[in-house]
Design an enzyme around this catalytic site. Structure first.
Site, PDB file in Angstrom:
ATOM      1  N   HIS A   1       1.739   4.547  -2.796  1.00 12.57           N
ATOM      2  CA  HIS A   1       1.830   5.994  -2.610  1.00 12.57           C
ATOM      3  C   HIS A   1       3.184   6.515  -3.100  1.00 12.57           C
ATOM      4  O   HIS A   1       3.263   7.530  -3.801  1.00 12.57           O
ATOM      5  CB  HIS A   1       1.688   6.350  -1.126  1.00 12.57           C
ATOM      6  CG  HIS A   1       0.308   6.235  -0.582  1.00 12.57           C
ATOM      7  ND1 HIS A   1      -0.777   6.831  -1.173  1.00 12.57           N
ATOM      8  CD2 HIS A   1      -0.165   5.611   0.538  1.00 12.57           C
ATOM      9  CE1 HIS A   1      -1.861   6.580  -0.446  1.00 12.57           C
ATOM     10  NE2 HIS A   1      -1.515   5.835   0.584  1.00 12.57           N
TER      11      HIS A   1
ATOM     12  N   HIS B   1       0.838  -1.210   0.000  1.00 14.56           N
ATOM     13  CA  HIS B   1       0.000   0.000   0.000  1.00 14.56           C
ATOM     14  C   HIS B   1       0.871   1.257   0.000  1.00 14.56           C
ATOM     15  O   HIS B   1       0.707   2.149  -0.845  1.00 14.56           O
ATOM     16  CB  HIS B   1      -0.909  -0.026   1.231  1.00 14.56           C
ATOM     17  CG  HIS B   1      -1.824   1.141   1.363  1.00 14.56           C
ATOM     18  ND1 HIS B   1      -3.158   1.068   1.046  1.00 14.56           N
ATOM     19  CD2 HIS B   1      -1.620   2.414   1.797  1.00 14.56           C
ATOM     20  CE1 HIS B   1      -3.733   2.240   1.263  1.00 14.56           C
ATOM     21  NE2 HIS B   1      -2.813   3.076   1.728  1.00 14.56           N
ATOM     22  N   GLU B   2       1.795   1.331   0.949  1.00 13.01           N
ATOM     23  CA  GLU B   2       2.615   2.538   1.065  1.00 13.01           C
ATOM     24  C   GLU B   2       3.565   2.698  -0.114  1.00 13.01           C
ATOM     25  O   GLU B   2       3.858   3.825  -0.542  1.00 13.01           O
ATOM     26  CB  GLU B   2       3.379   2.531   2.396  1.00 13.01           C
ATOM     27  CG  GLU B   2       2.497   2.525   3.641  1.00 13.01           C
ATOM     28  CD  GLU B   2       1.502   3.668   3.694  1.00 13.01           C
ATOM     29  OE1 GLU B   2       1.737   4.707   3.050  1.00 13.01           O
ATOM     30  OE2 GLU B   2       0.466   3.524   4.375  1.00 13.01           O
TER      31      GLU B   2
ATOM     32  N   HIS C   1       3.577   6.532  -6.846  1.00  8.43           N
ATOM     33  CA  HIS C   1       2.768   7.616  -7.392  1.00  8.43           C
ATOM     34  C   HIS C   1       3.544   8.938  -7.284  1.00  8.43           C
ATOM     35  O   HIS C   1       3.630   9.719  -8.246  1.00  8.43           O
ATOM     36  CB  HIS C   1       1.444   7.696  -6.623  1.00  8.43           C
ATOM     37  CG  HIS C   1       0.382   8.498  -7.297  1.00  8.43           C
ATOM     38  ND1 HIS C   1      -0.891   8.631  -6.774  1.00  8.43           N
ATOM     39  CD2 HIS C   1       0.373   9.237  -8.433  1.00  8.43           C
ATOM     40  CE1 HIS C   1      -1.620   9.388  -7.572  1.00  8.43           C
ATOM     41  NE2 HIS C   1      -0.865   9.789  -8.586  1.00  8.43           N
TER      42      HIS C   1
END
Length: 592
Positions: free
Chosen positions: A388, A384-385, A391
């Protein structure tokens, strides 16, 4: 465990920002001097294209340096929130932000004093053309920009406005202590904000219950204090919305990213319309766990018993890297670099900030803070991180500084797409049937935690703001009772709603993020759609997705996401995600 006991390879390297505190101190002084220089440009910003260009360049230099100063101080404090040195640096950097904001507050009103048609003439300059979208968005906000004097006053209030969130953070991370939780064999387990959910995920029901009760006992003891902080936060949001002439605090929060209010409203309505499927999942959980009463401390534990799914961090990083190979070798190579070049601070240590995040600046690595446990959930948190961070990385590689950040509205899409792709990889590659059932259960938990739970938070946040805006008093009693009723509605008839859950709202830091939480649910819905397209369509969908990751804020987030393949102004992404949830519930029900 103390920080010095952790191997260096499991700590982030902040030298991209500053070599040491002395280098930070030097830039702290420099950025203030530059802001003084910018202040001297007052009255000249729109005289000519060259004047505008010079002002933009100086403003960007100040902004980049200031964000480096603020981010370094915060990251260092998050290593150990009890460290007085970095508490001081954070306080100074926040004061500096306020001071510089005040010095530069004349700029926006001065620019908006002309008509947009005049601005377009100024932008008819080779080096200014790229700023057209930026100024278009600025002029969209013109009705909500106030006089220079009022803007200056508002800039001076920013530090004061951050007080509820900052005070809450210190209370949560530095001051709160909990009794040890006791398991079924009488063994004590250290209870912290970081260890609480992993305990609820365990198989020992006695430990789960004891952790649940002792955890919320502390929040109950601080209930009035936290309620006062929450009241101050809500009133702050309402104050700024009124001053800037928005109809409500929520509309003010959504305005920045040009998000229609219908988007979160459709989300809340769609989830409420599909609660029967969620009730079916709770009924399945109760049946499989074999409990006479299903309590809220039974919600996190996997319903597939005796599955050994311990995953050490080094194994998790290899599996995540492999799973994300579907996004292409270039994407995968950067992920490998994240591990090799110290983007990530891995393990929980004494005083370290709880939770997980990705954060950095245009000039630094996109750092990741974890509090890794050797379980499946922590592996998904890692994926998940990294979503980020990728991105952020691709945005900064492909966009100029002015568009080098992405909006909050799309922030959870990349992270959750990574989780969906990891889920698909595990289901395809793990052979043991019990582990597959475990992963299906974990997938359902992602839906529970991200769509249903975050939508409940969003409904609570909407309601407490509306309550104050219509003249109500935001007391601890009101928030506790309302949150308790929302839990009863969302969890349904097969779950015993333990009274202590009424304090749960007070442990959610995102309640201080000004209408952030609904975006977890919309982002999750978009991610499910985009991941499905990548897996089924291949390169065309992948190209659209990588384009999305590289777009930053060059357009409004709704438009960027639509181009990627998820139109959030329609109900389709949310309703399709809820259909997937129903399918997975039925699939697991059939297997069990």
């Amino acid at each position: 465990m103390k920080r010095e006991e952790i191997n260096e390879k499991y700590k982030w390297d902040l030298s991209d920002l500053y070599e040491d505190d002395a280098a930070w101190e030097k830039e702290f002084i420099q950025v203030k001097e530059l802001a003084e220089n910018f202040k001297g440009l007052k009255g000249t910003l729109t005289k000519s294209s060259d004047d505008l260009l010079n002002a933009i360049r100086l403003q960007e230099q100040i902004s980049r340096m200031l964000m480096n100063v603020v981010t370094y101080s915060r990251l260092k404090l998050d290593e150990n929130t009890k460290n007085a040195t970095y508490q001081g640096l954070v306080a100074r950097s926040e004061s500096l932000m306020t001071e510089i904001g005040e010095m530069m507050s004349f700029a926006t009103p001065e620019i908006l004093s002309i008509e947009f048609s005049e601005m377009l003439k100024l932008l008819n300059h080779d080096e200014l053309k790229l700023y057209e979208k930026h100024f278009e968005n600025m002029f969209r906000a013109k009705p909500h920009i106030l006089t220079e004097e009022v803007e200056s006053l508002l800039a001076q209030t920013e530090e004061m406005g951050a007080a509820p969130s900052n005070t809450y953070g210190m209370l949560l991370n530095a001051d709160m202590t909990f009794e040890d939780a006791i398991d079924s064999e009488g063994k004590a387990h250290k209870l912290t904000n970081g260890s609480y959910v992993p305990m609820l995920m365990g198989n020992d029901r006695i430990l789960r219950k004891d952790a649940f009760n002792k955890y919320y006992k502390v929040y109950e003891a601080h209930n009035n204090t936290i309620a006062s902080l929450m009241q101050a936060e809500v009133k702050k949001n309402i104050f700024y919305s009124k001053v800037r002439k928005h109809p409500s605090a929520r509309e003010a929060a959504l305005f920045e990213n040009n998000i229609p209010v219908s988007v979160p409203d459709k989300l809340i309505q769609a989830v409420n319309d599909n609660l029967e499927t969620f009730y079916k999942y709770m009924k399945l959980r109760k049946r499989v766990l074999g409990v006479e009463e299903l309590h809220l401390y039974d919600i996190y534990t996997p319903i597939i018993a005796n599955v050994d799914f311990e995953i050490e961090y080094d194994e998790a990083r290899e599996m995540v890297t492999e799973a994300l190979g579907v996004l292409g070798t270039e994407y995968q190579d950067v992920i490998k670099s994240a591990f090799e070049k110290s983007w990530i601070d891995v393990f929980e240590t004494e005083g370290k900030r709880s939770g997980a995040y990705s954060w950095g600046t245009y000039d630094s690595k996109p750092y990741v803070l974890l509090n890794h446990k050797n379980n499946l959930d922590s592996m998904f948190t890692l994926a998940h991180e990294l979503g980020h961070s990728m991105h952020s990385y691709l945005t900064r590689e492909n966009q100029p500084y002015v568009y080098g950040n992405y909006s909050i509205f799309v922030a959870e899409v990349a992270s959750t797409t990574n989780e969906a792709l990891l889920n698909d990889y595990l289901l395809k590659n793990i052979k043991e049937e019990d582990k597959k059932k475990y992963i299906l259960n974990h997938y359902l938990e992602q839906f529970r935690g991200t769509i249903f739970r975050q939508t409940m938070f969003a409904e609570f946040e909407r309601d407490i703001h509306k309550h104050v805006e219509t003249g109500g008093a935001l007391t601890a009693e009101f928030m506790n009772n309302h949150y308790l009723e929302l839990n009863k509605k969302y969890f349904g008839p097969d779950v015993v709603i333990d009274d202590a859950i009424k304090y749960e709202w007070s442990r959610i830091p995102h309640m201080y993020y000004n209408f952030y939480v609904y975006q977890y649910a919309t982002g999750f819905s978009a991610a499910i759609s985009l991941a499905s397209q990548i897996l089924s369509e291949g390169k065309p969908a992948l190209d659209r997705y990588l384009g999305f990751l590289s777009s930053g804020s060059k357009d409004y987030p709704i438009n960027i996401l639509r181009e990627a393949g998820a139109d959030m102004e329609t109900e389709h992404p949310v309703s399709n995600a809820l259909k997937v949830f129903k399918t997975v519930v039925d699939e697991l029900d059939a297997l069990l």
